[in-house]
Design a protein around this motif. Structure first.
Motif, PDB file in Angstrom:
ATOM      1  N   UNK A   1       0.842  -1.198   0.000  1.00 33.98           N
ATOM      2  CA  UNK A   1       0.000   0.000   0.000  1.00 33.98           C
ATOM      3  C   UNK A   1       0.878   1.249   0.000  1.00 33.98           C
ATOM      4  N   UNK A   2       0.330   2.385  -0.446  1.00 34.77           N
ATOM      5  CA  UNK A   2       1.110   3.637  -0.463  1.00 34.77           C
ATOM      6  C   UNK A   2       1.523   4.071   0.940  1.00 34.77           C
ATOM      7  N   UNK A   3       2.552   4.903   0.993  1.00 28.18           N
ATOM      8  CA  UNK A   3       3.029   5.394   2.287  1.00 28.18           C
ATOM      9  C   UNK A   3       1.995   6.282   2.974  1.00 28.18           C
ATOM     10  N   UNK A   4       1.157   6.934   2.224  1.00 32.79           N
ATOM     11  CA  UNK A   4       0.018   7.674   2.747  1.00 32.79           C
ATOM     12  C   UNK A   4      -0.917   7.965   1.579  1.00 32.79           C
ATOM     13  N   UNK A   5      -2.061   8.543   1.859  1.00 31.81           N
ATOM     14  CA  UNK A   5      -3.072   8.768   0.832  1.00 31.81           C
ATOM     15  C   UNK A   5      -2.665   9.884  -0.127  1.00 31.81           C
ATOM     16  N   UNK A   6      -3.265   9.853  -1.305  1.00 28.00           N
ATOM     17  CA  UNK A   6      -3.038  10.927  -2.265  1.00 28.00           C
ATOM     18  C   UNK A   6      -3.577  12.250  -1.728  1.00 28.00           C
ATOM     19  N   UNK A   7      -4.735  12.189  -1.095  1.00 34.84           N
ATOM     20  CA  UNK A   7      -5.282  13.446  -0.550  1.00 34.84           C
ATOM     21  C   UNK A   7      -4.430  13.945   0.606  1.00 34.84           C
ATOM     22  N   UNK A   8      -3.686  13.039   1.247  1.00 29.35           N
ATOM     23  CA  UNK A   8      -2.786  13.457   2.316  1.00 29.35           C
ATOM     24  C   UNK A   8      -1.712  14.410   1.835  1.00 29.35           C
ATOM     25  N   UNK A   9      -1.333  14.295   0.539  1.00 30.54           N
ATOM     26  CA  UNK A   9      -0.334  15.213  -0.010  1.00 30.54           C
ATOM     27  C   UNK A   9      -0.888  16.628  -0.149  1.00 30.54           C
ATOM     28  N   UNK A  10      -2.220  16.780  -0.034  1.00 27.55           N
ATOM     29  CA  UNK A  10      -2.826  18.105  -0.160  1.00 27.55           C
ATOM     30  C   UNK A  10      -3.126  18.734   1.196  1.00 27.55           C
ATOM     31  N   UNK A  11      -2.905  17.982   2.265  1.00 27.67           N
ATOM     32  CA  UNK A  11      -3.244  18.512   3.583  1.00 27.67           C
ATOM     33  C   UNK A  11      -1.994  18.715   4.421  1.00 27.67           C
ATOM     34  N   UNK A  12      -2.122  19.464   5.485  1.00 31.46           N
ATOM     35  CA  UNK A  12      -0.996  19.707   6.382  1.00 31.46           C
ATOM     36  C   UNK A  12      -0.941  18.659   7.483  1.00 31.46           C
ATOM     37  N   UNK A  13      -1.928  17.762   7.533  1.00 36.19           N
ATOM     38  CA  UNK A  13      -2.017  16.847   8.658  1.00 36.19           C
ATOM     39  C   UNK A  13      -1.324  15.511   8.408  1.00 36.19           C
ATOM     40  N   UNK A  14      -0.868  15.279   7.184  1.00 34.18           N
ATOM     41  CA  UNK A  14      -0.171  14.031   6.882  1.00 34.18           C
ATOM     42  C   UNK A  14       1.270  14.371   6.516  1.00 34.18           C
ATOM     43  N   UNK A  15       2.213  13.836   7.268  1.00 35.65           N
ATOM     44  CA  UNK A  15       3.616  14.136   7.004  1.00 35.65           C
ATOM     45  C   UNK A  15       4.128  13.325   5.823  1.00 35.65           C
ATOM     46  N   UNK A  16       4.887  13.985   4.977  1.00 37.37           N
ATOM     47  CA  UNK A  16       5.459  13.330   3.808  1.00 37.37           C
ATOM     48  C   UNK A  16       6.606  12.409   4.225  1.00 37.37           C
ATOM     49  N   UNK A  17       7.023  11.582   3.290  1.00 34.78           N
ATOM     50  CA  UNK A  17       8.216  10.763   3.531  1.00 34.78           C
ATOM     51  C   UNK A  17       9.421  11.696   3.618  1.00 34.78           C
ATOM     52  N   UNK A  18      10.191  11.563   4.688  1.00 36.67           N
ATOM     53  CA  UNK A  18      11.335  12.449   4.921  1.00 36.67           C
ATOM     54  C   UNK A  18      12.619  11.637   4.956  1.00 36.67           C
ATOM     55  N   UNK A  19      13.624  12.120   4.215  1.00 32.51           N
ATOM     56  CA  UNK A  19      14.945  11.487   4.221  1.00 32.51           C
ATOM     57  C   UNK A  19      15.946  12.530   4.715  1.00 32.51           C
ATOM     58  N   UNK A  20      16.658  12.176   5.771  1.00 27.62           N
ATOM     59  CA  UNK A  20      17.586  13.106   6.400  1.00 27.62           C
ATOM     60  C   UNK A  20      19.002  12.526   6.366  1.00 27.62           C
ATOM     61  N   UNK A  21      19.976  13.375   6.010  1.00 25.96           N
ATOM     62  CA  UNK A  21      21.385  12.993   6.119  1.00 25.96           C
ATOM     63  C   UNK A  21      21.912  13.592   7.410  1.00 25.96           C
ATOM     64  N   UNK A  22      22.239  12.717   8.368  1.00 27.75           N
ATOM     65  CA  UNK A  22      22.717  13.180   9.667  1.00 27.75           C
ATOM     66  C   UNK A  22      24.247  13.229   9.680  1.00 27.75           C
ATOM     67  N   UNK A  23      24.785  14.403   9.997  1.00 21.42           N
ATOM     68  CA  UNK A  23      26.234  14.638   9.947  1.00 21.42           C
ATOM     69  C   UNK A  23      26.803  14.835  11.342  1.00 21.42           C
ATOM     70  N   UNK A  24      28.116  14.687  11.436  1.00 16.88           N
ATOM     71  CA  UNK A  24      28.832  15.035  12.667  1.00 16.88           C
ATOM     72  C   UNK A  24      29.356  16.465  12.528  1.00 16.88           C
ATOM     73  N   UNK A  25      30.056  16.964  13.539  1.00 16.37           N
ATOM     74  CA  UNK A  25      30.473  18.368  13.562  1.00 16.37           C
ATOM     75  C   UNK A  25      31.410  18.741  12.418  1.00 16.37           C
ATOM     76  N   UNK A  26      32.281  17.846  12.001  1.00 17.89           N
ATOM     77  CA  UNK A  26      33.294  18.180  10.994  1.00 17.89           C
ATOM     78  C   UNK A  26      32.903  17.730   9.600  1.00 17.89           C
ATOM     79  N   UNK A  27      31.630  17.517   9.394  1.00 15.58           N
ATOM     80  CA  UNK A  27      31.131  17.127   8.069  1.00 15.58           C
ATOM     81  C   UNK A  27      30.188  18.205   7.553  1.00 15.58           C
TER      82      UNK A  27
END
Length: 553
Positions: A476-502
């Motif tokens: 099934x999809x990660x969330x609904x299509x209508x969810x992409x139109x609302x502020x109440x459904x968070x999108x898929x988020x990809x974060x690159x976590x770095x250390x201090x010297x990166x």
């Protein structure tokens, strides 16, 4: 059963005597249900917690069972909302029995323990307890509204035209008044049942129908202002039925609806909402309507969401094997449509139980007529009730002198309150099992984020190019299509976590994606300066989270 005993039993069941002595009383009161839920949460304290999201006008708690092992608020969740209609007591019993079966199974089966380890179930057993409690009162009538006084007819008075128990049997049934202008007639298959005459087929009526009582305020309406206020399932914001009976003064005006919505808006991990209520979008899914979906204010399922509804309908039919589901569309102001259009989640509804279809019979012994399913629901219900030895379902019509109709023939009788939506509790166990099997299958189909195809490449200037695919390995999809139109459904988020010297030289450190369909992926890429390890974190409240470490070359 002994044939003489059975004959006597059916004689009681279909006679006109008071049905209070024989009617099904095995549904639990608010106090009994509360004790049952507390016992459940104590017995399985490592798997479930019992909390309240608010109180009704009479101080009854709106209970919530949270089922899931460890960190429930941060795992993708399914909401099961029962008791949205005060007359559908079977939905509450189904939800609780299903929870009991799930918890009992988790003690014995690894698969169910794993299910509760990866998913959360929010179960609201009864969202309208003030209304459903009328089933247990001395005078039983089908109440839909809560305990909040409201002047529906806006005449400055409240509860001035309540029901009266004219035949003193403890039940509010119907009155039929013989009148040549009346649109109702006895059904051919069962003359106890009153049906509307079809004038296109040359049928004639002959009766007026009213609920049992007196026109106290002499406005030409009977029992239009009984005790009871706002209907939970009419008080939500989508397609709100302004100024209609039971809708309330404004959307979300009630303690119950606001408490439910407040919890839901805080629960970002809710993936889908399943309503045990009158509408049926599971045995027969909602269809895509391009015109409705294209309006400025969307009023129909978006195309991808309609496809998912069809997919889930097939799963429901395959796992439950329920047949002949009723065709009941969503209604104005209901929780089902709010959960989709305004809350942005996948949303489905099923009554859970309906009158099973009786197979046609060609038995003509003893002068019987061949039996075929009727086009009238009440006829089919009475046939099913008789076949299953259900007591107290019908009050035979009996004449009464009525002050509002002094010169007319008036009779009181009809189906007893609640019986069409409260089958014997003992019959609901197998049905709860079928729904548990459906929810288990649904949970396995839910989305799951995986980080795959990771590469780390050294490039000019001492930089490292990192690329990866974020893949939805669920069905099934990660969330609904209508969810992409609302502020109440968070999108898929990809974060690159770095250390201090990166340092990220190219590419956004946080990248977002709209809904990923089952089996779909999207690629992320960064240029990074520095040494050591970085972490890629893919997360979605409704699809889970995964972290992978990458070495900077």
């Amino acid at each position: 059963m002994n044939k003489h005993l059975k004959a006597a039993f059916l004689g009681i069941a279909f006679s006109g005597i008071s049905t209070l002595a024989v009617a099904q009383r095995d549904y639990q009161s608010y106090e009994q249900l509360t004790a049952r839920l507390q016992k459940l949460s104590t017995r399985y304290s490592k798997l479930v917690s019992l909390t309240t999201v608010g109180k009704t006008a009479t101080g009854k708690e709106i209970w919530l069972l949270t089922m899931g092992r460890d960190n429930a608020a941060n795992k993708p969740a399914i909401v099961v909302a029962a008791g949205v209609e005060g007359t559908q007591l079977a939905t509450t019993e189904l939800a609780v029995q299903m929870a009991e079966q799930m918890l009992q199974g988790a003690v014995l089966q690894d698969s169910i323990r794993d299910l509760l380890l990866s998913k959360t179930f929010y179960i609201f057993p009864n969202l309208n307890p003030d209304a459903s409690e009328q089933y247990h009162e001395k005078l039983r009538w089908e109440r839909s509204g809560n305990a909040q006084p409201i002047d529906d007819d806006r005449d400055g008075r409240m509860f001035e035209d309540a029901y009266e128990d004219l035949n003193k049997d403890g039940l509010i049934t119907m009155m039929r008044v013989k009148n040549p202008t009346g649109p109702y007639r006895p059904a051919d298959e069962d003359p106890r049942v009153m049906v509307k005459a079809d004038v296109s087929k040359g049928e004639k009526g002959g009766y007026l129908l009213y609920t049992e009582g007196i026109d106290n305020d002499k406005d030409g309406k009977w029992n239009e202002d009984p005790e009871g206020g706002v209907m939970f399932n009419r008080n939500f914001t989508f397609d709100y039925p302004y100024f209609q009976q039971g809708a309330g003064e404004h959307p979300m005006s009630e303690r119950e609806t606001k408490a439910f919505a407040d919890f839901m808006y805080e629960a970002r991990n809710v993936y889908a909402v399943f309503v045990f209520g009158p509408a049926n979008t599971l045995t027969e899914p909602l269809r895509f309507d391009k015109a409705a979906a294209s309006k400025r204010i969307v009023s129909g399922l978006l195309e991808k969401d309609a496809a998912v509804n069809s997919q889930i309908s097939k799963l429901y039919n395959r796992t439950t094997r329920l047949k002949n589901g009723p065709k009941v569309a969503p209604s104005p102001g209901d929780v089902l449509q709010w959960a989709y259009f305004h809350y942005g989640r996948f949303s489905y509804s099923t009554p859970g139980w309906w009158t099973p279809a009786l197979e046609a019979s060609q038995d003509t012994t003893g002068g019987k007529k061949p039996l075929t399913p009727s086009e009238h629901d009440d006829v089919n219900f009475l046939r099913w009730a008789e076949a299953n030895d259900m007591a107290g379902v019908f009050v035979n019509w009996k004449p009464i002198k009525h002050p509002d109709f002094p010169d007319q023939e008036v009779e009181i009788g009809g189906l007893a309150p609640y019986v069409k939506q409260t089958p014997p509790v003992r019959t609901l166990g197998p049905l709860a099992t079928k729904h548990f099997q459906f929810f288990s299958a649904y949970a396995k189909w839910m989305p799951s984020l995986q980080i795959v195809n990771i590469s780390s490449e050294k490039v000019a200037g001492g930089l490292t190019r990192i690329t990866a695919d974020v893949y939805n390995q669920g069905s099934l999809p990660t969330h609904s299509e209508i969810g992409d139109r609302t502020r109440w459904v968070q999108k898929v988020k990809v974060t690159l976590k770095l250390s201090d010297k990166q340092e990220v030289v190219s590419g956004n450190q946080i990248q977002l994606s709209n809904a990923l369909a089952g089996g779909e992926k999207f690629q992320v890429s960064w240029l990074v300066n520095g040494k050591g390890y970085v972490s890629i974190i893919a997360s979605s409240p409704t699809a889970g989270k995964q972290t992978k470490e990458v070495f900077l070359r």
